[in-house]
Write an enzyme that holds these catalytic residues in place. Structure first.
Site, short mmCIF file in Angstrom:
data_model
loop_
_atom_site.label_atom_id
_atom_site.label_comp_id
_atom_site.label_asym_id
_atom_site.label_seq_id
_atom_site.Cartn_x
_atom_site.Cartn_y
_atom_site.Cartn_z
N HIS A 74 0.83 -1.20 0.00
CA HIS A 74 0.00 0.00 0.00
C HIS A 74 0.87 1.25 0.00
O HIS A 74 0.58 2.24 -0.70
CB HIS A 74 -0.92 -0.02 1.22
N GLU A 77 2.15 1.91 -3.51
CA GLU A 77 1.11 2.45 -4.38
C GLU A 77 1.03 3.97 -4.25
O GLU A 77 0.81 4.68 -5.23
CB GLU A 77 -0.25 1.83 -4.04
N HIS A 78 1.23 4.47 -3.05
CA HIS A 78 1.21 5.92 -2.83
C HIS A 78 2.53 6.57 -3.22
O HIS A 78 2.56 7.60 -3.90
CB HIS A 78 0.92 6.21 -1.35
N GLU A 154 -6.96 7.11 5.04
CA GLU A 154 -7.69 6.23 4.12
C GLU A 154 -8.26 5.02 4.86
O GLU A 154 -9.42 4.62 4.66
CB GLU A 154 -6.74 5.77 3.01
#
Length: 453
Positions: A74, A77-78, A154
């Site tokens: 994750h 991905e950022h 998030e």
């Protein structure tokens, strides 16, 4: 096309179809990079995705241990959008915004994809920018801490969505200790514990040339794209002269699941109970995946489905009610969902189980089979009007299935599914261990009739 076309990993060049109907081509570079294209006649845009064969299941370590890679998928991905030596995060955003393009990423349990949709004239820019992001991200310490906060926000947003929470709890309940049971985005604890060095280790281990699949669909010329991708990756610093075989696909042998739990209840002061009932499903490459699609269509795949009619239309016990069947390389889940008024969760659970049981005991009707055939073939045809769907089909075919199946073959397989096939699969699902997950103002006692603990 007659039949599926295999995607062997030792075949450097492969061509499927013809120019008039849509040409699919695949090239494997000596470095192991795989490039697939589907040319769509008349298209004026293209969707391109850089797929990495690594997802949340590939994170290693243990919660609380150091170093732990949990949450790295994750984070990457950022962070890959946050700048390279030649482009800032703003430069990347401007590159796509200034041409009206779309760009984003998706993290899953088994892969990560960085993608863009642009006009045909802007495809070279998208190839270059995403290649730069993928290969040369700075993973800056300051940006790392900023994105830690963004990811925690998030996750907090997802925690406020009962549908997200109940889905995560069901996967944990059905899959138990299997890595697929972990949340894709990590947990607040793993994100807080993650370090830049651990994420960098994960990146170095997973983001290599022979892990990469580049897929594009739309207004794209294969040979031109191969040259553009090669140039972009070399310019970004990847040595494509080193020979390597493509990363082998994951095993499709069904995993032995352990640590499953019959009941996961999360008490929350919501207006509805979000309820999911689940069983172990089938793996992605299972030949019965088309049978599963028909079963799901009949049971909970639309407004004419049994769950919709029995739970909502006849009894008014839910607004949203459906079933779905996500599958992965070595495990799958079959699930039924409903949102209902607190106090009705026991009745709704029994109704949903009864409908699955009726499929197993009595099968489906000829009319239901015909409707499922029509629904699934029609939706498949409509989905392929979009280059995003075609690009995703290429990526998943290469990474997971190891074969390409066009619309005609998909419909042929669909029409071959019989009522007996559906009933047999329903019997297998219904005989499996049941797990129940629920979020809302409830306690365990509400489910003692369906999930004794």
């Amino acid at each position: 096309m007659n039949g599926a076309v295999p995607f062997p990993l030792d075949l450097p060049e492969l061509t499927i179809g013809d120019v008039a109907e849509g040409l699919v081509r695949r090239t494997i570079l000596p470095s192991g990079v795989r490039i697939l294209t589907e040319h769509i006649p008349g298209a004026r845009s293209a969707t391109i995705g850089y797929w990495v064969a690594a997802g949340s299941r590939d994170e290693t370590g243990a919660e609380g241990a150091s170093p732990s890679h949990f949450g790295s998928t994750h984070f990457l991905e950022h962070l890959l959008f946050k700048g390279t030596p030649s482009r800032s995060a703003l430069d990347i955003a401007i590159a796509f915004d200034s041409v009206g393009g779309e760009h984003n990423a998706v993290t899953s349990k088994e892969y990560t994809c960085y993608y863009a949709k642009v006009r045909d004239a802007d495809l070279p820019m998208a190839v270059e920018v995403i290649a730069d992001m993928l290969t040369s991200s700075l993973l800056d310490n300051g940006e790392f801490e900023t994105e830690r906060g963004v990811i925690l926000e998030e996750l907090a947003m997802a925690e406020d969505d009962p549908g997200d929470v109940v889905g995560e709890r069901l996967f944990e309940a059905v899959l138990g200790a299997h890595p697929l049971g972990r949340p894709v985005g990590g947990t607040p604890d793993t994100i807080r514990a993650a370090t830049r060095d651990a994420v960098w280790e994960h990146y170095r281990a997973q983001y290599r040339a022979n892990d990469l699949v580049v897929a594009a669909a739309g207004a794209v010329e294969h040979d031109v794209l191969v040259a553009q991708v090669t140039t972009a990756l070399v310019a970004a610093g990847w040595d494509l002269s080193v020979s390597a075989a493509p990363r082998p696909r994951r095993s499709s042998t069904p995993a032995t699941l352990s640590g499953a739990t019959p009941l996961r209840v999360v008490g929350k002061p919501t207006e509805q109970v979000s309820l999911m009932l689940g069983f172990p499903g089938i793996v992605a490459a299972d030949e019965r995946r088309t049978t599963m699609a028909v079963l799901n269509s009949v049971l909970g795949g639309g407004m004419s489905s049994r769950l919709f009619q029995e739970v909502r239309e006849k009894r008014g016990l839910a607004y949203s009610v459906y079933s779905y069947a996500p599958s992965y390389s070595d495990a799958g889940v079959f699930a039924m969902f409903a949102g209902c008024t607190p106090g009705r969760e026991g009745d709704v659970s029994e109704l949903m189980l009864a409908e699955l049981g009726r499929l197993a005991s009595d099968g489906i009707t000829a009319d239901e089979l015909d409707r499922a055939h029509g629904q699934l073939s029609g939706s498949a045809a409509l989905a392929l009007e979009d280059s995003d769907t075609r690009m995703s089909r290429l990526g998943r075919s290469e990474l997971t299935l190891g074969e390409f199946v066009d619309l005609d073959e998909s419909v042929r397989r669909l029409m071959a599914v019989s009522a007996d096939d559906v009933q047999e699969l329903a019997r297998e699902l219904a005989a499996g261990p049941l797990s129940v997950a629920a979020v809302g103002p409830i306690d365990d006692d509400a489910f003692r009739q369906v999930a004794p603990v």
